[in-house]
Design an enzyme around this catalytic site. Sequence first.
Site, PDB file in Angstrom:
ATOM      1  N   GLU A   1       0.134   0.862   2.087  1.00  0.00           N
ATOM      2  CA  GLU A   1       0.071   0.728   0.621  1.00  0.00           C
ATOM      3  C   GLU A   1       1.303   0.054   0.055  1.00  0.00           C
ATOM      4  O   GLU A   1       1.235  -0.645  -0.947  1.00  0.00           O
ATOM      5  CB  GLU A   1      -0.107   2.120   0.004  1.00  0.00           C
ATOM      6  N   LYS A   2       2.450   0.273   0.701  1.00  0.00           N
ATOM      7  CA  LYS A   2       3.696  -0.302   0.194  1.00  0.00           C
ATOM      8  C   LYS A   2       4.632  -0.593   1.359  1.00  0.00           C
ATOM      9  O   LYS A   2       4.444  -0.042   2.466  1.00  0.00           O
ATOM     10  CB  LYS A   2       4.347   0.618  -0.839  1.00  0.00           C
TER      11      LYS A   2
ATOM     12  N   ASP B   1      -2.411   5.535   0.926  1.00  0.00           N
ATOM     13  CA  ASP B   1      -2.099   6.947   0.691  1.00  0.00           C
ATOM     14  C   ASP B   1      -3.352   7.795   0.881  1.00  0.00           C
ATOM     15  O   ASP B   1      -4.468   7.346   0.588  1.00  0.00           O
ATOM     16  CB  ASP B   1      -1.550   7.139  -0.727  1.00  0.00           C
TER      17      ASP B   1
ATOM     18  N   ASP C   1      -5.345   9.720  -0.581  1.00  0.00           N
ATOM     19  CA  ASP C   1      -5.999  10.252  -1.765  1.00  0.00           C
ATOM     20  C   ASP C   1      -7.004   9.237  -2.277  1.00  0.00           C
ATOM     21  O   ASP C   1      -7.203   8.177  -1.673  1.00  0.00           O
ATOM     22  CB  ASP C   1      -4.972  10.617  -2.854  1.00  0.00           C
TER      23      ASP C   1
ATOM     24  N   TYR D   1       3.592  14.263   1.725  1.00  0.00           N
ATOM     25  CA  TYR D   1       3.012  13.422   0.674  1.00  0.00           C
ATOM     26  C   TYR D   1       3.006  14.152  -0.671  1.00  0.00           C
ATOM     27  O   TYR D   1       2.491  15.269  -0.788  1.00  0.00           O
ATOM     28  CB  TYR D   1       1.591  13.029   1.074  1.00  0.00           C
TER      29      TYR D   1
ATOM     30  N   ARG E   1       1.672  13.348  -3.886  1.00  0.00           N
ATOM     31  CA  ARG E   1       0.588  13.331  -4.878  1.00  0.00           C
ATOM     32  C   ARG E   1      -0.591  14.175  -4.406  1.00  0.00           C
ATOM     33  O   ARG E   1      -1.726  13.727  -4.350  1.00  0.00           O
ATOM     34  CB  ARG E   1       0.151  11.893  -5.155  1.00  0.00           C
TER      35      ARG E   1
END
Length: 725
Positions: free
Chosen positions: A7-8, A102, A104, A322, A324
């Site tokens: 993701e990043k 991520d 989610d 993680y 979130r």
Amino acid sequence: MRLYIAEKPSMGLELAKCLPGPLQRRDGYITTGGGVVTWGFGHVLRQAEPGEYDAKYEKWRREDLPIIPEDWKLLVVESSAKQFGVMCRLIGEATEIVHAGDPDREGQLLIDEVLDYVKNQKPVRRILLNALDETSIRKAIADLRDNQNFFHLKQSALARARADWLIGMNLSRAYTLAAQQAGHRTTLPIGRVKTPTLALTVRREREIVNFKPADYFTIKADFLHKNGPFTAYWQAGEDQPGLDSEGRLADQAVADKLLADLAAASNPAKVTVCETSQKKDPQRLPVSLSVLQVMAGRRFGCDPQTVLDIAQKLYERKLTTYPRSDCEFLPETQHGDAAAILGNLITSGHSELAAWAAAADSKIKSRAWNDKKITAHHAIIPTTVKCNLASLNEMERNIYCLIAQAYIAQFYPVHAYKQTKVEVVHGDELFTASGRIITDMGWKALYTSDSQDKEEDAAGSSLPAMKKGDAADFVQAAAEKKATKPPVRFTAATLLAAMKEIHKYVKNPEMKKQLKDVAGIGTEATRATIIKELVDRGFLTEEKKKKYLMPADAAYLLVDLLPDEMTYPDSTAVWEDILHRMAAGEEDLAEFLRQQADFTARLCAKAVELVIPLNGEHPCPQCGRGILNLKNGKNGRFWGCSRYPECKASYDDQDGRPRPPDHPCPRCRQGALKLREGRNGKFWGCSRYPACKAAYNDQQGKPALPAQPAQKAATASDRAINQPE
């Protein structure tokens, strides 16, 4: 070639370090002996704006609403164009792809939408990175899933994004235009989650402003049992006079008589109920993001966005898992890491953490270890990486300690106590008392400074030993006068808690029950951002000392304009429940979006019917619903109605003010008489026609007005002939 898409960049680097073979950094990706790792920068694709579907939508017009895309369009984020090109090239070269977004809903969509955009047909696996320490990453690499298993999670994310677009783009335009037509020079950003959240603060502020304190009395009595004294509290009977609507004793005369009757009663009091039961409180669960944000707000005055930012930093430094996460449970396989994590905390350099961890028993398995409660992620806990607390700033240490404290609590015994309930009758009046004797502090030994736990444990351990049927001497009674208090304003932390426990604020009582188990409105990742946005855009202001959130004038305007469907959380909470069920494969994306489109169209129509209080110095005398604004025309400055083109009223400028009409309409007193051409010649008709059908004959360039106001303006036949064509 196996291609990992993170993701990043920070996540991509940590993932690459755990793959075999030499690691070589390239422009936008890393090569290893176990595959290639690339990344996005969050979303590299964005939803198209209305004007990017059709240029006519660039201008906000009521007649264009609602805007409902037939085919949803994604565009490459300009700042990510170069990296997107790298990702596309590598996808083309890959033989297998590993989705490393991520764990989610949003993380699932973020990579999936790229793969869908390039029409990828290659096999895709899914890696769930709940922590970035080496041990956790290697375990995740060894446990790759089929990405197709997460299809419904992607559908849920798509549904959320598109519903937000429909409501935000359409209702923001519809209600902003309605407000501006009434002279309010503002933009009203409306959102599926942020609008009912803002409405919570507006309603709370109005409750406070309109609050009128009411006096009431609590009556307590002191009794003397043979084994010692105790205090009990009076309980009102069903037909007790002097009670208010909340069941409180509000009549002082009744309270005084009650005290006199108690003092006059000659027989000793009698214990009618004495029950002692063993009680146990299981360990407090590890923290989710919302729980962490509320705890940090209460203890340290830390706003939710700051807590999220710090939790993200701790995660990226591999110290915690993680951030979130909306889950408070842990996978059973991770119980084996307990000894290592507790050992690290013992040597953390933090005296309290060290003492707590040293007294913990890693063999204890609390209710938190439950695979059935785990979805894509688990509760936030420390990783097996040792934390050097000295390297953290004060707030980072505070957040890390909250996470570690909740984890350590899992390895303490349950909190055990004896709960005693006593009922005493004296002079035909009922009194109750309760006491608590703690038999094992258990995990609560870690929370002795927590104010909430202190209140619970102060429920009294001072009751003497007694049994049903015992007598007790009445010593004295007193009535303590109290006053009701207004509700407390929200802070960022308590507003976030309200978003999570939204069932408490829904309007429909039946829905309140139905939504009790729903995970609130918004997500763990978005709630703090929504509150921050409301503050940044000036709809909420934060009081400095206690950080109470106060709604601004624009907040009242927005909430008052909108129907209950948008200001109460009922609909939003139901939609969140649907999104959760969609993630489980129990709801259909197309049907949900159809319902959202219907809802949006209905509320856009309601905006047209609004009658809004005018805001301006010069209300339009023609329509009565707009404000005259000074404009520049090809023949100079003039005053025109804010509701143009619905109202075409215009007036000459006279020293910075609209010039009054030469011939105001005597019938409606809002319009102006204008000279018109009819079939039978010239006549004067009201500018508000057809709302006002006043008509007058022309008399040498002026309207022939009646001598008396009660006279008819013109004959019926004149009116029929002389109306505008």
